[in-house]
Design a protein around this motif. Structure first.
Motif, PDB file in Angstrom:
ATOM      1  N   THR A   4      90.694  68.741  71.479  1.00 47.95           N
ATOM      2  CA  THR A   4      89.913  69.923  71.805  1.00 47.95           C
ATOM      3  C   THR A   4      88.578  69.879  71.072  1.00 47.95           C
ATOM      4  O   THR A   4      88.442  69.201  70.052  1.00 47.95           O
ATOM      5  CB  THR A   4      90.672  71.211  71.422  1.00 47.95           C
ATOM      6  OG1 THR A   4      89.905  72.353  71.809  1.00 47.95           O
ATOM      7  CG2 THR A   4      90.936  71.289  69.925  1.00 47.95           C
ATOM      8  N   GLU A  45      92.418  67.971  76.114  1.00 43.98           N
ATOM      9  CA  GLU A  45      91.754  69.247  76.402  1.00 43.98           C
ATOM     10  C   GLU A  45      92.512  70.015  77.482  1.00 43.98           C
ATOM     11  O   GLU A  45      91.974  70.300  78.570  1.00 43.98           O
ATOM     12  CB  GLU A  45      90.296  69.019  76.789  1.00 43.98           C
ATOM     13  CG  GLU A  45      89.505  68.310  75.687  1.00 43.98           C
ATOM     14  CD  GLU A  45      88.024  68.634  75.693  1.00 43.98           C
ATOM     15  OE1 GLU A  45      87.667  69.785  75.984  1.00 43.98           O
ATOM     16  OE2 GLU A  45      87.234  67.729  75.401  1.00 43.98           O
ATOM     17  N   GLN A  75      93.302  66.816  81.412  1.00 44.83           N
ATOM     18  CA  GLN A  75      92.439  67.992  81.447  1.00 44.83           C
ATOM     19  C   GLN A  75      92.406  68.638  82.830  1.00 44.83           C
ATOM     20  O   GLN A  75      92.388  69.850  82.961  1.00 44.83           O
ATOM     21  CB  GLN A  75      91.028  67.575  81.025  1.00 44.83           C
ATOM     22  CG  GLN A  75      90.010  68.695  81.022  1.00 44.83           C
ATOM     23  CD  GLN A  75      88.660  68.214  80.521  1.00 44.83           C
ATOM     24  OE1 GLN A  75      88.571  67.298  79.733  1.00 44.83           O
ATOM     25  NE2 GLN A  75      87.601  68.842  81.000  1.00 44.83           N
TER      26      GLN A  75
END
Length: 352
Positions: free
Chosen positions: A190, A158, A81
């Motif tokens: 997500t 993500e 991320q």
């Protein structure tokens, strides 16, 4: 199936992160793991990667059980991320890192890195450092670094969370195109519904450590199989007593009904309402311009519903009385969901 999880359980102290998780993924597919925070989606990703170990169950990749195979030996690329780039390394060296660890031939490393720099659209930027790149460019470098060793499975946690909205939208399309071009099996985590619907070939819905549903974005959105899935997508309005809205089949023991904006037809009093006899009168309480539509909050039969009107339709004002016809509802009973069409119309006449 290329990736399979069989009877996976994982507990952290007294928190059940994975509760008998079972699913399979076909080779070459781009899968979205979608769910609210704490639903277990990142734990699943980390167990597939080998960064966490399941308490029980089997993780199978390309026909082999990998539970006891270390992360470095699983042939997996991982995109974090927060990019996780080495800030004192150039773009070139960041992408080359995995290949150097594998002690690949220098000539091959140079060819592979240059190939990837071209692929991600950053030609001429190989000597720059991460601090000299935009957030979108850094994420592309992280993507290329994960791809450099030619992984058979790509995992993304993500990947767009740290990027601003406009760039995130661009990267979604870019990522889907790249995955399709490369044909690498990919799983991304997500909590963004729009992101999952736009990017994924299939979506896996997680909730409280369990798998709620797996299917194509259209299947998941239009035909939810559980009460949670029905309520998770879209701008759901909840109705305790849907009998207030005529004319729907009665489900004995129903808990509530879920009404999405696209299930409603809102007309002004001077506009034609085809199903006026089955429409309810509502009062507009809020009007919000959303760019490509106008979002309305309407009080109908003691319930507040969210509806939308296109910019081509006449404006409505706060306090205005309107007619509201409900085409369709989701009715929940326990964890079951029933999809009901309004009996005032022929089933074939309405396409969601």
């Amino acid at each position: 199936m290329y990736v399979e999880l069989k009877n996976i359980n994982k507990t952290f102290s007294d928190f059940k992160a994975s509760d008998n998780v079972n699913f399979g993924i076909e080779k070459g597919k781009l899968i979205g793991l979608l769910g609210p925070s704490g639903s277990g989606k990142t734990t699943i990703l980390r167990m597939i990667a080998g960064l966490e170990n399941p308490d029980s169950g089997e993780i199978i990749i390309d026909g082999k059980i990998v539970n006891n195979i270390p992360a470095s030996k699983r042939g997996i690329g991982f995109v974090f991320q927060n990019y996780a780039l080495f800030r004192y390394m150039t773009v070139y060296d960041n992408i080359a890192f995995g290949l150097k660890v594998q002690k690949a031939d220098k000539k091959y490393i140079k060819e592979r890195v240059n190939e990837l720099i071209k692929l991600i659209g950053l030609e001429g930027l190989g000597k720059r450092y991460p601090s000299q790149l935009s957030g979108g460019q850094r994420q592309r470098v992280a993507f290329a670094r994960a791809l450099a060793p030619n992984p058979q499975l790509l995992l993304l946690d993500e990947p767009f969370a740290a990027i601003d909205a406009k760039v995130r939208q661009e990267l979604r399309s870019w990522l889907k195109e790249m995955i399709e071009k490369l044909g690498v099996t990919s799983i991304f985590v997500t909590h963004d519904q729009d992101e999952a619907i736009e990017v994924a070939d299939e979506i896996i819905i997680t909730n409280h450590g369990k798998i709620e549903q797996k299917g194509s974005p259209i299947e998941i959105y239009q035909k939810p199989q559980t009460a949670f899935t029905a309520s998770f997508f879209g701008q759901a309005s909840f109705v305790d007593d849907y009998s207030k809205f005529s004319t729907f089949k009665k489900i004995d023991g129903a808990d509530k009904a879920i009404i999405r904006p696209e299930f409603l037809d809102v007309t002004k009093k001077n506009e034609n309402q085809k199903y006026k006899s089955s429409a309810a009168e509502g009062v507009v309480e809020r009007v919000a311009f959303r760019g490509d539509n106008t979002e309305l909050t309407i009080a109908v039969n003691g319930t507040k519903l969210t509806a939308k009107r296109t910019l081509n339709e006449a404006e409505v004002a706060v306090g205005e009385k309107v007619d509201v016809f409900v085409y369709k509802i989701f009715v929940t009973k326990g964890n079951s969901v029933y999809i009901l069409d309004n009996e005032a119309i022929n089933e074939d006449s309405f396409i969601i």
